[in-house]
Design an enzyme around this catalytic site. Sequence first.
Site, mmCIF file in Angstrom:
data_model
loop_
_atom_site.group_PDB
_atom_site.id
_atom_site.type_symbol
_atom_site.label_atom_id
_atom_site.label_comp_id
_atom_site.label_asym_id
_atom_site.label_seq_id
_atom_site.Cartn_x
_atom_site.Cartn_y
_atom_site.Cartn_z
ATOM 1 N N HIS B 56 44.372 37.015 38.792
ATOM 2 C CA HIS B 56 43.822 37.478 37.522
ATOM 3 C C HIS B 56 42.859 38.643 37.774
ATOM 4 O O HIS B 56 42.283 38.755 38.867
ATOM 5 C CB HIS B 56 43.087 36.333 36.827
ATOM 6 N N GLU B 58 39.854 39.142 36.879
ATOM 7 C CA GLU B 58 38.496 38.757 37.261
ATOM 8 C C GLU B 58 38.406 38.375 38.741
ATOM 9 O O GLU B 58 37.431 38.689 39.419
ATOM 10 C CB GLU B 58 38.020 37.541 36.449
ATOM 11 N N CYS B 86 39.712 32.494 31.789
ATOM 12 C CA CYS B 86 40.257 31.128 31.800
ATOM 13 C C CYS B 86 39.329 30.251 32.649
ATOM 14 O O CYS B 86 38.436 30.749 33.330
ATOM 15 C CB CYS B 86 41.674 31.138 32.373
ATOM 16 N N CYS B 89 38.981 31.318 36.306
ATOM 17 C CA CYS B 89 38.131 32.491 36.529
ATOM 18 C C CYS B 89 36.663 32.175 36.249
ATOM 19 O O CYS B 89 35.775 32.643 36.965
ATOM 20 C CB CYS B 89 38.608 33.653 35.665
#
Lengths: 148, 148
Positions: B56, B58, B86, B89
């Site tokens: 992801h 992040e 999410c 993260c």
Amino acid sequence: MLKLYDDEFFMRQAIAQANLAAADGEIPVGAVVVSNDRIIARGHNQTERLNDVTAHAEIIALTAAANYLGDKYLHDCTLYVTLEPCPMCAGALAWGQVSRIVYGANDDKRGFMRFGRELLHPKTKLEFGVLHEECGALMTSFFTGRRG
Amino acid sequence: MLKLYDDEFFMRQAIAQANLAAADGEIPVGAVVVSNDRIIARGHNQTERLNDVTAHAEIIALTAAANYLGDKYLHDCTLYVTLEPCPMCAGALAWGQVSRIVYGANDDKRGFMRFGRELLHPKTKLEFGVLHEECGALMTSFFTGRRG
């Protein structure tokens, strides 16, 4: 019939991974990913060595398993880990749609269960407490040693 | 006094990252990490390209920032991300002790806020809604395009 490969067998392999972490001065958590009674990936905590807070045993094992399978989803895989996963790892395992998670010792402070099983994928089966004494003792002896 | 570098400025840099993801057929989420008004790391979602559910925006920005700083903790850093993180993260950002998180659009289905701010580090400041229309439009146009 004698079952050679059971949850305790694979949890011992996760413990062996945790011991590698301990020998390296890392918080001793280890994980293996198993598919069809075969270990397809291993990981141990390497947050200090890699200077990376995301380098938990589960994340390393999960990404290694995805590489091995050539598939980012771990259907038909069981992840064994010595310690209750943290929310980061639970979230990663949810994205990976791991079929089954088996963990050893509880982690009441940092574990995902405080937030509930909703952090996992709804299809993921969950089991815990396998070799929990050995798994917990890894942590206790590590932190006792550090304070000593 | 005119402030050149404000939250909108840096969110636009995160949007530029999200556009890189979109151009690559990835779900368009982008992130930057800022320290002392300087961008020290960038990331965009690469789960398809890397075949890795943990890739992801992040996570990529967080690990890149830790590499840059030589420190796995992101004290005095703000992470800007176009979409509500999410739980994976959020958990990673908690371990990284990021000082401040600013996100654009809400993610009611997959975002960490369903589980509450306790997923973040207690010292992390949180802000959201910055350029949320632009950030949300990225997602809407991506998923509309996929259905078309």
